[in-house]
Design a protein around this motif. Sequence first.
Motif, PDB file in Angstrom:
ATOM      1  N   PRO A   1      27.436  11.708 -45.581  1.00  0.00           N
ATOM      2  CA  PRO A   1      26.750  10.391 -44.815  1.00  0.00           C
ATOM      3  C   PRO A   1      25.674  10.735 -44.179  1.00  0.00           C
ATOM      4  O   PRO A   1      25.173  11.846 -43.602  1.00  0.00           O
ATOM      5  N   ARG A   2      24.678   9.736 -44.065  1.00  0.00           N
ATOM      6  CA  ARG A   2      23.316   9.718 -43.622  1.00  0.00           C
ATOM      7  C   ARG A   2      23.502   9.683 -42.194  1.00  0.00           C
ATOM      8  O   ARG A   2      24.486   8.636 -41.633  1.00  0.00           O
ATOM      9  N   VAL A   3      22.717  10.180 -41.038  1.00  0.00           N
ATOM     10  CA  VAL A   3      22.824  10.306 -39.838  1.00  0.00           C
ATOM     11  C   VAL A   3      22.796   8.839 -39.305  1.00  0.00           C
ATOM     12  O   VAL A   3      23.677   8.329 -38.467  1.00  0.00           O
ATOM     13  N   PRO A   4      21.733   7.931 -39.628  1.00  0.00           N
ATOM     14  CA  PRO A   4      21.672   6.589 -39.088  1.00  0.00           C
ATOM     15  C   PRO A   4      22.918   5.767 -39.417  1.00  0.00           C
ATOM     16  O   PRO A   4      23.455   4.897 -38.695  1.00  0.00           O
TER      17      PRO A   4
ATOM     18  N   ARG B   1      26.036   6.893 -39.930  1.00  0.00           N
ATOM     19  CA  ARG B   1      27.072   7.690 -38.931  1.00  0.00           C
ATOM     20  C   ARG B   1      26.964   6.803 -37.561  1.00  0.00           C
ATOM     21  O   ARG B   1      28.007   6.631 -36.767  1.00  0.00           O
ATOM     22  N   LEU B   2      25.647   6.718 -36.909  1.00  0.00           N
ATOM     23  CA  LEU B   2      25.460   6.304 -35.736  1.00  0.00           C
ATOM     24  C   LEU B   2      25.860   4.825 -35.618  1.00  0.00           C
ATOM     25  O   LEU B   2      26.564   4.268 -34.805  1.00  0.00           O
ATOM     26  N   ALA B   3      25.519   4.137 -36.616  1.00  0.00           N
ATOM     27  CA  ALA B   3      25.820   2.699 -36.800  1.00  0.00           C
ATOM     28  C   ALA B   3      27.395   2.659 -37.096  1.00  0.00           C
ATOM     29  O   ALA B   3      27.797   1.864 -36.482  1.00  0.00           O
TER      30      ALA B   3
ATOM     31  N   ASP C   1      29.382   2.331 -33.713  1.00  0.00           N
ATOM     32  CA  ASP C   1      29.184   1.217 -32.965  1.00  0.00           C
ATOM     33  C   ASP C   1      29.770   0.147 -33.823  1.00  0.00           C
ATOM     34  O   ASP C   1      30.270  -1.032 -33.292  1.00  0.00           O
TER      35      ASP C   1
END
Lengths: 271, 654
Positions: A194-197, A199-201, A204
Amino acid sequence: MLIVACIKQVPDTTQVQIDPVTNTLVREGIPFIVNPYDTHALEEALRLKDRFGCAVAAISMGPPNAEGTLRKALALGVDRAILLSDRVFGGADTLATSNVLSAAINKLHHECDEVGLVLCGKQTIDGDTAQVGPGIASRLGFQQLTLVDRIVELDTTGRRIRVSRKLEGRHEIVEAPLPAMLTVVRELNRPRYPRVPMRLAASDATVEVWNNQVLKLDEQSIGLKGSPTWVSKIFSPERAKGEILGDGYADPDGAARLLINTLLSKDMLPL
Amino acid sequence: MSPNHTVFTVLLVASFLFFAWGCWRRLSLITLRTPEDRFDSIGHRVGEMLKFAFAQKRVLAKPFGINHFIIFWSFIILLIANIEFMLHGVCPWFSLTKLPDGLLRPLLLVLDIVSLLALASVVIAAIRRLVSPPYPEARTIEAFFILSLIGILMLAYFGINAARVVNGEMVSVFAWMPVSGRLALLIPATSAGSVYLIAWWAHAFALLAFMCYLPYSKHMHILTAIPNCFFRRLEKPNTQAREEFVSGKSFGVGQVDRYSWKDLLDSFSCTECGRCQQVCPASITGKPLNPRAVVHDIKVNLLENASRLAAGEKPALPLIGDGGEGSVSEESIWACTTCGACMEACPVFIEQMPKIINLRRHLVEEEAHFPEELLNLFENMEGRSNPWGIAPSERTKWCSQMDVKPFEQGSTEYLLYVGCAGSFDSRSKHVSVALAQLLDKAGISWGILGKDEKCCGDSVRRLGNEFVFDRMARENVAMFREKGVTKVITQCPHCFTTLKNDYRQYGLELEVIHHSELLRNLVQDGNLKLNKTASGLGTTVVHDSCYLGRHNDLYDAPRELIEAATGTAPAEMERNRANAFCCGAGGGRMWMEEHSGERINLTRVKEALEEKADTICVACPYCLTMFGDGLKDVKADNVRVLDVAEVLAEAVLR
């Protein structure tokens, strides 16, 4: 066309031990992981999304904490993540599980977009039955293609799929009309990271939760009541304990000699 | 006999404007950056600048450093002469000769001698570039052009003064100009006027050309190196900055303006001396990574994309690309062992390693694109908190035959943080046992976390997976706080540096001690009595772990320990202490294949064998593995590699 990936949260079985007194799995403190075969089903769904632009939904039946599994799927790029969770779903065997999952897929099919493919891992590492995927296929009336290690061709307009099945000692190329249910093996692909952006999305994003008020299934066909299979006992098989013969660290030459001689004496080295 | 002052004034003003415009065009690009605070401890910074920029401490550490030192100081001293020259060129009445003789004489003497020294240094530099350049690409036209300009300046200076002497000026100070005065004897009186004019204009053109060329060349370092030393990182660059994980941010550096202003200033401060590449284990063993080229590529990329970036557009030349000029190739990004040799060598404190890790961060965090060996590593780290993905319940297997206490606040003084290698690696488990026995023997109160111990996260951080490192660090910091851990023993330099330096960013100040240091102290204080001399080890050779030595300045403890145990000081390899050569496993390279060039560990093993080693002594589980593998590769069956704890155990326990 919608592609549905069925994923399951399972205990990390390399860390599971069986309680010698009660003969049940000791689950306390054991981390949960996504069933490894399912990660390949999910990956293939995402690859088809990348190629054909079709939407991907990940569904999972499990307790509320299985939400984490679906967040991982969101982080990898699925469009929708749906958790099928209700106390009445609990205690289900493979039949009752496939009833719930197929009802959810059916609902997506009618309310969202036509489901062309359902992808499942070939089996889960906790139950190891390999029955849920085929169960879904038969309940939905989909073609079932098990043990898929390669999608040879997917024709979304002609609505046909051709796959390679990994069987013992051979491969089989089969073709079927859509909609179809595939169970997949590890050789199919290498799951992405997974790409970090994302993961963050995903942390939420909303994981939809569907309970039985949404699916409206007869309680006799789901959960413990809908499960004809009962586990009467679970136990660790007796394993003959090995014996340490040499010390390979202190005396590697001696240990190697000892090993060869032992194997020879037991007639285990073909000469 | 007077040059045309109007012409000179026009040329001077034009050159000044061109120079200022060039400087502004380049230095203003630094403002495209992301912010970073380097304005703390001003007093200390001034001291560092004096030591490293003006006293040239690092420059002088290598042969030919003295050459640069002379040129640097000549520039500063000759500023007097050059400023006079320019002012005289504009206002003819301005001249140093108006100074009283008492001041003028020593001044001219100094200027003459300094000019001669500078000329000699320039000639030596040119010969060096012709005969044996620091690296083949250093033989550039640019280098010879600049050297010639400096040479012309010096010769012209002598010419001007000699002509003036012949012309009857400066007669009273004639004897104080050993070079110009002697040159004057060679000039016939009739041609003094034309010699003066030729020398004067040669000096003028060389000076103005130098000024115009400076901001467009690597000689920009003349302006940036001094501030670069001022803005150097005051602590050792052994860790990387944290990232804040909130939606909408981007992570790592994928395009050049994501670097900090200091990173960009670094790129303008590089003179391409090549000292970094001469010590880089990747460069030396034939990998595509070259730290000098990385810094150069950042500069080229910035210049190439400047106008687009200023306009908020996407860059045309990718920063991570095919490895052509201005792009860094992925293979070189992954080749770095983070050994820190480049940063130790750089005379002006350019920080190459954090720049490379920032590129890794972009690849891992933004693109999820990395060598495939790392996928398992990352998943194992996240899932089971160790590189191999072994079940955490196996963490205590190494001490299953021993009576080891769990760490408990109040009842145990030290936490022995065993580390993943010490817990799971079959070879390193022997080190853990030896260390545990020695600690018991010395009466140290210690305990372990057992299956609750988690990986420190060193490899994932150096590999650019800051997101996972951040989670691991938070978990560990919370656990250490909860358990009341304050004093930690580590047997792995990677755990050592991570707990000591990286976790400090999370507000956790631990007293971390590496086992080599603790054991050395125990022996020196008489708490560990030696039964005998460990004589069976033959010739011992010591290897410095990068994260113990260069990154944390711990060089003596392993040596003193070996000497105490064996009775003789260990032999040194050719590259030792701050110049030590990496084993090849740092920076997460432990978990990756080496696809090109010679293996780094083989290079190092061969270096150790040149010292006729019977036992190679290390103080790091990665080094232990790399030397063990290397010895097998060269079939040196009779050479052993031991951890320093095992060496001591030979003398104390056997």
